[in-house]
Design a protein around this motif. Structure first.
Motif, short mmCIF file in Angstrom:
data_model
loop_
_atom_site.label_atom_id
_atom_site.label_comp_id
_atom_site.label_asym_id
_atom_site.label_seq_id
_atom_site.Cartn_x
_atom_site.Cartn_y
_atom_site.Cartn_z
N ALA A 45 -0.59 2.04 7.16
CA ALA A 45 -1.26 1.80 8.44
C ALA A 45 -2.69 1.32 8.23
O ALA A 45 -3.15 0.38 8.89
CB ALA A 45 -1.24 3.07 9.29
N VAL A 46 -3.40 1.94 7.28
CA VAL A 46 -4.79 1.55 6.99
C VAL A 46 -4.85 0.14 6.42
O VAL A 46 -5.71 -0.67 6.82
CB VAL A 46 -5.43 2.56 6.01
CG1 VAL A 46 -6.78 2.04 5.52
CG2 VAL A 46 -5.61 3.91 6.69
N ALA A 47 -3.94 -0.18 5.50
CA ALA A 47 -3.92 -1.52 4.90
C ALA A 47 -3.64 -2.59 5.96
O ALA A 47 -4.33 -3.61 6.04
CB ALA A 47 -2.88 -1.58 3.79
N GLY A 48 -2.61 -2.36 6.79
CA GLY A 48 -2.30 -3.31 7.85
C GLY A 48 -3.44 -3.41 8.85
O GLY A 48 -3.76 -4.51 9.32
N ILE B 156 -5.63 -1.69 15.62
CA ILE B 156 -4.48 -0.86 15.99
C ILE B 156 -3.19 -1.65 15.90
O ILE B 156 -2.17 -1.16 15.41
CB ILE B 156 -4.66 -0.28 17.42
CG1 ILE B 156 -5.85 0.68 17.45
CG2 ILE B 156 -3.39 0.43 17.88
CD1 ILE B 156 -6.21 1.16 18.84
N SER B 157 -3.23 -2.90 16.34
CA SER B 157 -2.06 -3.78 16.23
C SER B 157 -1.63 -3.91 14.76
O SER B 157 -0.45 -3.82 14.43
CB SER B 157 -2.38 -5.16 16.81
OG SER B 157 -1.33 -6.07 16.59
N ALA C 63 0.83 -1.21 0.00
CA ALA C 63 0.00 0.00 0.00
C ALA C 63 0.86 1.26 0.00
O ALA C 63 0.60 2.22 -0.73
CB ALA C 63 -0.93 0.00 1.21
N ALA C 64 1.91 1.25 0.81
CA ALA C 64 2.81 2.41 0.89
C ALA C 64 3.51 2.65 -0.45
O ALA C 64 3.60 3.79 -0.93
CB ALA C 64 3.84 2.19 1.99
#
Length: 348
Positions: free
Chosen positions: A115-118, A242-243, A91-92
């Protein structure tokens, strides 16, 4: 002896015992332990280039460790950090090469995408856990493989049948000429700042906010938390998400910092799985994770110097790491020994 002192001594003793066992194994295998550890030290701190690459190696371990530690602290076992890291990496990179934006917007957007993808990948496991009582370990293990093959397919698609994505634009890169010159052209980048900031975010969220208190309460005792009026299902989903966001950012460190692109993978990176050991070594605390990641990253990179400088196989370091984790996992025995030692001193 206080619990805080014991918590500090257990990993330190485990590391020392691991290094001693490693030296014995090297000697028994016909290698010189002193030369081996000297080569390891030189590989980590020998020059600015080595130091820069060691710090770069530590960076994703911090975020992977935080991902596992956050889940542990909230009563969950996120073994899917590897998969969340992979989707975050893609994603990044995708945002990094697709858009042309000013750096002040482009880099934060690429980090946010990771962060959103993870987080989304971990959300799946959290949702199934909360709504259908499906164990998160099973789901996250399956999602690791799903992430690996799905991202490989996406890489092939975006590269028109190739095996790697286009390189990201400089405006989305974590690299800098300043750090490159400072560390003799190593791959060190500004991702370490992001990792340290996330360690602070985890500490602040868990220790200083009402939401963090709820997350820990649900992890400690779901029935008591529910009786107190907390939404157990909501907090389980939120904790896993969040994790996963921490794990996604670990992937961004590789995509935006170390490599600047993403290639098809035949196997996992291993960083996500090592994050479990990092969290264990760090007692699931942000500060402990920083030390655990520093140890793992240093050993992993320093080991590359051992075959050439001392003729010692890199696998010896893997054995040392495994032994350290074994001693940490059996920390109860070390704790018992420390407590008995303290009682003897008190008796005298």
């Amino acid at each position: 002896m206080s619990n805080r002192v014991v918590n500090i001594l257990v990993p330190i003793i485990s590391i020392i015992l691991g290094l001693i066992v490693g030296a014995i194994i090297m000697y028994a295998s016909g290698y010189d332990p002193i030369a081996g550890y000297q080569a390891l030290w030189q590989g980590i701190f020998g020059d600015m280039y080595s130091i820069g690459n060691t710090l770069r190696q530590i960076t994703p371990y911090i975020l992977a460790g935080l991902a596992v530690a956050f889940a542990f602290r909230t009563g969950l076992f996120n073994i899917g950090v590897e998969g969340q890291l992979i989707v975050g990496w893609f994603a990044a990179v995708w945002v990094g090469y697709t858009f042309e934006l000013p750096a002040i917007i482009h880099l934060p957007l690429a980090l946010l995408a990771a962060a959103v993808a993870g987080g989304f990948w971990a959300f799946i496991a959290g949702f199934l856990k909360a709504k259908l009582q499906v164990h998160e370990v099973i789901v996250t293990i399956m999602l690791n493989y799903t992430a690996l093959y799905a991202v490989n397919g996406l890489i092939k698609y975006v590269s028109d049948g190739g095996y790697k994505t286009p390189t990201i634009h400089e405006t989305a890169s974590l690299r800098s000429d300043f750090l490159k010159d400072l560390t003799d052209f190593s791959t060190f980048h500004y991702g370490l700042i992001v990792a340290l900031l996330m360690a602070f975010v985890m500490w602040f969220l868990l220790e200083k906010t009402t939401r963090g208190y709820e997350l820990k309460a649900v992890g400690f005792n779901q029935h008591a938390a529910e009786y107190a009026g907390m939404s157990v299902k909501k907090n389980i989903i939120l904790a896993m998400t969040i994790s996963g966001m921490f794990a996604g950012l670990a992937g961004a460190m590789e995509g935006l910092g170390t490599f600047g692109k993403m290639s098809m993978m035949n196997a996992f990176t291993g960083v996500g799985f090592d994050g479990i050991a990092v969290a264990l070594l760090g007692a699931n605390t942000p500060l402990g994770v920083l030390f655990g990641a520093s140890l793992f990253g240093s050993l992993k990179y320093g080991a590359l110097n051992m075959p050439n400088a001392a003729g010692v196989p890199e696998e010896i370091v893997s054995i040392i790491i495994a032994v350290i984790v074994l001693f940490v996992a059996s920390g109860y025995v070390i704790r018992l020994g420390l407590q008995k030692l303290a009682k003897k001193k008190e008796a005298k």
